[in-house]
Design an enzyme around this catalytic site. Structure first.
Site, PDB file in Angstrom:
ATOM      1  CB  THR A 106      -0.872  -0.073   0.985  1.00 29.16           C
ATOM      2  OG1 THR A 106      -1.577  -1.099   1.184  1.00 29.16           O
ATOM      3  CG2 THR A 106      -1.768   1.153   1.242  1.00 29.16           C
ATOM      4  CB  SER A 165      -9.558  -1.647   4.037  1.00 25.68           C
ATOM      5  OG  SER A 165      -8.048  -1.162   3.893  1.00 25.68           O
ATOM      6  CG  ASP A 178      -7.689  -7.008   2.196  1.00 24.78           C
ATOM      7  OD1 ASP A 178      -6.962  -7.725   2.387  1.00 24.78           O
ATOM      8  OD2 ASP A 178      -7.533  -5.585   1.947  1.00 24.78           O
TER       9      ASP A 178
END
Length: 579
Positions: A397, A461, A437
């Protein structure tokens, strides 16, 4: 109205808990290293992001009079070129935006969605068992509908100043002319942190030209990406969601040589980014704000802080044994609740107010003693009856913090999930693997998981972009966030403690050695002073591991005098730059 936490939602149902296993996937130390950095000061505007090229792109927009949102678009376009393993237009994001004139905070959910053809059994094998994580991650099956471009389009329609197409100029030019591969990207390619890269033809050709991994300093061009951005610049994002780019994305997913996916043209055409209410709660004399569901980042960060509020953290030495113990215990308690209840609130009842109620968090704090808690259980005062699930978040990320010359602020965390995403590549960019996820199984045989796969649902998330306001809620004090999988929550929370309890310079706060605990074991950052606490914490009953904890924190402090102080994580290649 933002979420304001004032009352406890009463409930009497006790919920059994089954703690999910954490799959340990770490970036190697050699990919990052640690180079001490100093904070950067400016008077007018500032951008902090994970790569100097991306920072320059944002800086150029701000210098030309663009808004924070304009700069964020330019930064994201460039990150997709020079840091493709972490984020890009094939992924999603959560965006916090502070409108300084209106003195109002907004949040945009640009998280990916599950295709409408996806079912609860998406990640089950032929025996009805959850797939191994590596089998789930690689290939088209793991690709969710990308959301970042719709999110940026929504932000630009409200707060953009510059013409949309101009915001891609720097990236298009660099993609056509070529850029020097960074040491970090080269190392991650060489180490094959995602085994799918070499197995997928398009990704292999790009990252392993002539069957050799990219080398640091090598000139790399991406004409396909330049073409994609040129179309997006001239035609808008509809070309991505309904035009020729959409067709190529769907073809790549459905014809993936590994685990073909079910993403369809209708999924792209129907995708919507959502304006959601920001999540704010009081911490001492501050208001800490973040994203609500489907992110767990805002709730879990604020729960951890709310539990720590029962202790006099300000009088403890930074990263002292006592603080690290308290932090690990508070994080355990918060993660126990997170794993039980947080999912996409459009699909499940997430008891947000109850989880952040001051009285509830004070009761949770009473569970903390001088000894380690062991496995923390979720609180019994909350209503929904879900089981704790099994979902893995990879440590990648990227985070971007921006302040423009009008005092508007962007705090954006953006991702394609695992390093190099699904490794499915289309039109010069990687596609996400965010569907992993979700819980890989829909239930435990008795209770459904809140975070199970459902058509059109957004996976939970841990991304935790944060903006801190003063007590009255009329002034931004800090903007910060980080990559790092589920450890994002700990990275951001620890930095907030350093800023708010210890009044540290934002760079010094980011430089601190890390501690994490996700209701499993206590991790101490390898090679930092904090690792010396291992023995003392073990005497308190902690299960301690000393690990490379490669955050990517980027933040900006806005001082009372109007000065800006920017900081970039010394564990990665980012910088802060302003004027």
């Amino acid at each position: 109205m933002k979420y304001r936490i004032t009352t406890l939602v009463a409930a009497m149902l006790a919920v059994s808990a089954c703690q999910p296993q954490q799959q340990e996937v770490r970036e190697p130390e050699a990919a990052t290293g640690f180079q001490q950095k100093q904070s950067v000061k400016a008077d007018e505007f500032m951008v902090a992001a994970a790569n100097p090229h991306a920072v320059d792109a944002g800086y150029n927009v701000l210098k030309a009079g663009g808004s924070a949102v304009d700069a964020a678009i330019a930064v994201q376009a460039m990150l997709g070129l020079v840091e493709p393993q972490s984020s890009g237009i094939g992924g999603g994001a959560f965006i916090l935006y502070w409108d300084n004139e209106a003195k109002k905070l907004y949040s945009i959910d640009a998280r990916e969605t599950a295709p409408m053809a996806a079912t609860e059994e998406l990640f089950l094998d032929e025996n009805g068992k959850p797939a191994k994580w590596i089998d789930a991650v690689v290939g088209g099956r793991s690709v969710g509908t990308p959301g970042i471009l719709r999110g940026l389009e929504l932000a630009h329609s409200k707060w953009g100043e510059k013409e949309w197409g101009s915001l891609f100029d720097d990236t298009i030019k660099l993609a056509e002319e070529g850029f020097k591969v960074s040491p970090r990207l080269a190392k991650l390619v060489e180490l094959e942190i995602n085994p799918g890269v070499k197995k997928m033809p398009a990704a292999s050709d790009y990252f392993f030209p002539n069957s050799e991994p990219l080398k640091a300093g090598q000139l790399l061009k991406n004409e396909e990406y330049a073409n994609s951005l040129s179309l997006i610049a001239s035609q808008g994002v509809d070309v991505f969601y309904e035009g020729e780019i959409a067709k190529d994305i769907v073809e790549a997913v459905q014809n993936s040589p590994i685990e073909p996916g079910v993403l369809a043209l209708e999924d792209l055409a129907n995708y919507e980014a959502k304006l959601r209410e920001p999540l704010c709660s009081e911490y001492r004399v501050y208001q800490v704000c973040g994203m609500g569901p489907p992110s767990s980042g805002g709730i879990t960060t604020q729960q951890t802080l709310g539990i720590l509020e029962s202790f006099d953290i300000g009088n403890l030495e930074p990263n002292s044994e006592e603080f690290v113990h308290l932090f690990a215990q508070a994080s355990k308690l918060a993660f126990a609740d997170r794993n039980q209840w947080i999912a996409d609130s459009d699909f499940v009842d997430v008891p947000v107010e109850a989880m952040l109620d001051k009285n509830y968090l004070a009761k949770r704090a009473e569970l903390i003693s001088d000894k380690d808690l062991g496995k923390a259980q979720p609180g019994t005062e909350l209503l929904p009856k879900y089981q704790q699930d099994i979902a893995y978040e990879r440590p990648n990320t990227s985070h971007v913090s921006i302040v423009d010359d009008e005092g508007n602020v962007v705090s954006m965390t953006t991702s394609i999930e695992m390093g190099f995403g699904s490794t499915v590549m289309a039109r010069g960019f990687l596609l996400n693997n965010q569907l992993t996820d979700f819980s890989l199984a829909p239930d435990d045989g008795e209770h459904k998981y809140a975070n199970r796969v459902e058509p059109g649902k957004r996976p939970r998330s841990s991304m935790a972009p944060a903006i801190v306001l003063n007590e009255s809620g009329e002034q931004v004090l800090h903007a910060i966030g980080s990559p790092g999988g589920s450890r994002i929550i700990n990275y951001v929370t620890q930095s907030l403690v350093a800023l708010l309890d210890w009044n540290m310079d934002i760079q010094d706060a980011i430089n601190l050695g890390h501690v994490t605990n996700r209701n499993d074991y206590t991790s101490l950052e390898k090679g930092r002073d904090i690792s010396q606490l291992k023995s003392a914490l073990e005497k308190r009953g902690h299960n301690v591991k000393v690990l490379d904890l490669n955050s990517g924190l980027h933040g900006i402090t806005l001082t009372d005098s109007g000065k800006l102080i920017g900081a970039a994580d010394p564990r990665r290649e980012g910088v802060a730059k302003g004027e």
